[in-house]
Write a protein that holds these residues in place. Structure first.
Motif, short mmCIF file in Angstrom:
data_model
loop_
_atom_site.label_atom_id
_atom_site.label_comp_id
_atom_site.label_asym_id
_atom_site.label_seq_id
_atom_site.Cartn_x
_atom_site.Cartn_y
_atom_site.Cartn_z
N LEU A 130 -69.48 -14.80 -12.91
CA LEU A 130 -69.83 -13.48 -12.36
C LEU A 130 -69.35 -12.37 -13.28
N ILE A 131 -68.15 -12.54 -13.87
CA ILE A 131 -67.67 -11.54 -14.82
C ILE A 131 -68.67 -11.43 -15.97
N THR A 132 -69.11 -12.59 -16.50
CA THR A 132 -70.10 -12.57 -17.58
C THR A 132 -71.36 -11.84 -17.14
N PHE A 133 -71.84 -12.14 -15.92
CA PHE A 133 -73.06 -11.53 -15.42
C PHE A 133 -72.94 -10.01 -15.39
N PHE A 134 -71.82 -9.52 -14.84
CA PHE A 134 -71.68 -8.06 -14.75
C PHE A 134 -71.47 -7.44 -16.13
N MET A 135 -70.85 -8.19 -17.05
CA MET A 135 -70.75 -7.67 -18.42
C MET A 135 -72.13 -7.52 -19.03
N ILE A 136 -73.01 -8.53 -18.81
CA ILE A 136 -74.36 -8.44 -19.35
C ILE A 136 -75.07 -7.22 -18.79
N ARG A 137 -75.04 -7.07 -17.44
CA ARG A 137 -75.76 -5.97 -16.81
C ARG A 137 -75.21 -4.62 -17.26
N TYR A 138 -73.87 -4.49 -17.29
CA TYR A 138 -73.25 -3.22 -17.66
C TYR A 138 -73.64 -2.84 -19.09
N ASN A 139 -73.57 -3.82 -20.00
CA ASN A 139 -73.88 -3.49 -21.38
C ASN A 139 -75.36 -3.21 -21.57
N GLN A 140 -76.20 -3.87 -20.77
CA GLN A 140 -77.63 -3.59 -20.87
C GLN A 140 -77.92 -2.16 -20.43
N ILE A 141 -77.31 -1.74 -19.31
CA ILE A 141 -77.56 -0.39 -18.83
C ILE A 141 -76.99 0.63 -19.79
N ARG A 142 -75.86 0.30 -20.41
CA ARG A 142 -75.20 1.27 -21.27
C ARG A 142 -75.94 1.45 -22.59
N ILE A 167 -90.31 -13.38 -11.83
CA ILE A 167 -89.84 -14.58 -12.53
C ILE A 167 -88.71 -14.23 -13.48
N ASN A 168 -88.84 -13.06 -14.15
CA ASN A 168 -87.76 -12.64 -15.03
C ASN A 168 -86.49 -12.33 -14.25
N VAL A 169 -86.67 -11.73 -13.07
CA VAL A 169 -85.48 -11.43 -12.24
C VAL A 169 -84.79 -12.71 -11.83
N ILE A 170 -85.59 -13.72 -11.44
CA ILE A 170 -85.00 -15.00 -11.04
C ILE A 170 -84.25 -15.62 -12.21
N SER A 171 -84.84 -15.54 -13.41
CA SER A 171 -84.17 -16.16 -14.55
C SER A 171 -82.89 -15.39 -14.91
N GLU A 172 -82.86 -14.07 -14.63
CA GLU A 172 -81.61 -13.34 -14.85
C GLU A 172 -80.54 -13.78 -13.86
N ILE A 173 -80.98 -13.99 -12.59
CA ILE A 173 -80.01 -14.39 -11.57
C ILE A 173 -79.52 -15.82 -11.83
N ALA A 174 -80.37 -16.63 -12.47
CA ALA A 174 -79.98 -18.02 -12.72
C ALA A 174 -78.91 -18.13 -13.78
N VAL A 175 -78.70 -17.06 -14.56
CA VAL A 175 -77.72 -17.15 -15.65
C VAL A 175 -76.31 -17.48 -15.15
N PRO A 176 -75.73 -16.70 -14.21
CA PRO A 176 -74.38 -17.05 -13.79
C PRO A 176 -74.32 -18.40 -13.08
N ILE A 177 -75.39 -18.76 -12.36
CA ILE A 177 -75.36 -20.03 -11.63
C ILE A 177 -75.32 -21.19 -12.60
N SER A 178 -76.19 -21.14 -13.63
CA SER A 178 -76.21 -22.27 -14.56
C SER A 178 -74.95 -22.29 -15.41
#
Lengths: 245, 84
Positions: A130-142, A167-178
Motif C-alpha cells: 500500500l505504501i508503494t501504491f500511494f507513492m506511485i499515485r502521489y508521484n504521478q499526480i505531482r 480495464i486500466n483502473v483495474i490493472s492499477e488497483i491490481a498492482v499492490p495486490i500482486s
C-alpha cells in the motif's frame, strides 16, 4: 487414521499465526500476534545495527576496520542498485528503498533465527504494498498534469474515447495486490515447507534441513526482497516520468 | 466408514487444492523461457551480464505471480477451510 494428517492442524505441524495478547478496541477483540512480536524483534535488530553503524561512521577513520567496511559496502551496494534503476530520481527515494530493502531482507531470513517470518503475514506485505501504491499515485499526480494522467488512463485509445479506462483502473488497483501476494506467498511457501519437514520428520530432520534453509530462507528471501524493491522502483520511476529535468 | 458432509467437503477441497497448484506448469514454462533467453543474451553480449540478470529476475518474478495465486488458493483450501 481418522483424519488426514495435513488437514488436522495438530500441534506437531505449526506454521499458523498465534495470538498472544487480546486487546479491546471499540468493542472489537484484536490480538497482538506472533507477527507483531517478530516485527518488533526484527526492528530491534535493525535499530541496534543502525545505532552501532551511526556511532562508527561518526568516528570514521581513513583506514576502515571490518565493521566500517561492511557498512560502507551495504550503503554502496544499495546506492548503486537504486541509482541504476531510477536514474535522476534516485536521491529522493534511496532512503526509503534502502530501508524497506533491509527490513524485508531481515524479515525474510528471520526464519533462521527461529522466528515466524513477519512477511509471511498478509498484513505486513499488504501494508508495504500500500505504501508503494500511494507513492506511485502521489508521484504521478505531482509530476504529471491532469490531462496527461487522463490520456494515460485511456492509453491505447484516444483520450476522448474512455472505453478502455475501467480495464486500466483495474490493472492499477491490481498492482499492490500482486506485489503483496508475491512476497507473501513466496515466504509463506518456504515457511510451510519447513514446518512440514520439521513436523512430519521430527526424528529425522537433523542436519540436512540446513540445505533447505539456505534455499527457502536465504536464496528465495533475497530474491523476493530484490524483486519487491525493483518493482517498487520501476513503478515509481514510471509514475515520475522521464521527460522533465 | 461413514462419510458425512464435512468430510466430503474437505476431500473435495484437497482435490481442488491439487488442481489449483497445476498453475505452476505455466509459471515453470514462462520462467524457463525467460532464463533461456537470458542465457542466450549473456552468450551474445557477456558485458551486459548484470543488466540482463536483473531484467530476467524482474520478468521471472512477474511471471511467477500466477503460479503463486494458485499456491495461495491451494493453501487456503487446505488450511483455512473456506467451504466448511
Amino acid at each position: 487414521m481418522s483424519q488426514a494428517i495435513l488437514l488436522s492442524g495438530e500441534a506437531e505441524i505449526d506454521f499458523m499465526i498465534h495470538g498472544i495478547i487480546p486487546v479491546e478496541i471499540f468493542g472489537q477483540k484484536v490480538w497482538i500476534t506472533t507477527s507483531h512480536a517478530c516485527i518488533l524483534i526484527v526492528m530491534g535488530l535493525m535499530l541496534v545495527f543502525a545505532i552501532a553503524a551511526n556511532r562508527k561512521i561518526k568516528h570514521a577513520s581513513e583506514r576502515p576496520d571490518a565493521f566500517q567496511n561492511v557498512i560502507e559496502l551495504i550503503v554502496e551496494k544499495l546506492d548503486g542498485m537504486v541509482a541504476g534503476e531510477m536514474g535522476k530520481w534516485a536521491p529522493k527515494f534511496v532512503n526509503y528503498i534502502s530501508t524497506i530493502f533491509m527490513f524485508i531482507l531481515l524479515s525474510n531470513i528471520s526464519g533462521l533465527l527461529g522466528l515466524r517470518p513477519p512477511t509471511a503475514d498478509y498484513g505486513t506485505t499488504f501494508a508495504l504494498a500500500l505504501i508503494t501504491f500511494f507513492m506511485i499515485r502521489y508521484n504521478q499526480i505531482r509530476h504529471n498534469s491532469a490531462k496527461e494522467i487522463w490520456t494515460d488512463l485511456c492509453s491505447p485509445l484516444p483520450p476522448w474515447l474512455p472505453i478502455w479506462m475501467p480495464i486500466n483502473v483495474i490493472s492499477e488497483i491490481a498492482v499492490p495486490i500482486s506485489l503483496s501476494l508475491r512476497l507473501f506467498a513466496n515466504v509463506l511457501s518456504g515457511t510451510v515447507i519447513m514446518a512440514l519437514v520439521y513436523g512430519l520428520l521430527n526424528k529425522f530432520a537433523l542436519i540436512w534441513p540446513a540445505a533447505l534453509h539456505v534455499y527457502f530462507d536465504l536464496f528465495s528471501g533475497g530474491i523476493q526482497t530484490y524483486v519487491f524493491c525493483m518493482l517498487t522502483m520501476t513503478y515509481v520511476t514510471q509514475a515520475c516520468g522521464s521527460e522533465e529535468g | 466408514m461413514d462419510i458425512n458432509g464435512q468430510d466430503l467437503i474437505r476431500a473435495c477441497s484437497a482435490i481442488g487444492a491439487g488442481i489449483a497448484v497445476i498453475s505452476g506448469i505455466g509459471t515453470g514454462i514462462g520462467q524457463g523461457n525467460a532464463a533461456g533467453y537470458g542465457a542466450s543474451a549473456v552468450g551474445r553480449n557477456p558485458g551486459a551480464r548484470g543488466q540482463i540478470m536483473s531484467t530476467m529476475l524482474l520478468g521471472q518474478a512477474v511471471a511467477e505471480t500466477t503460479g503463486l495465486y494458485g499456491l495461495v488458493v491451494a493453501l487456503l483450501l487446505l488450511f483455512v477451510h473456506p467451504l466448511g
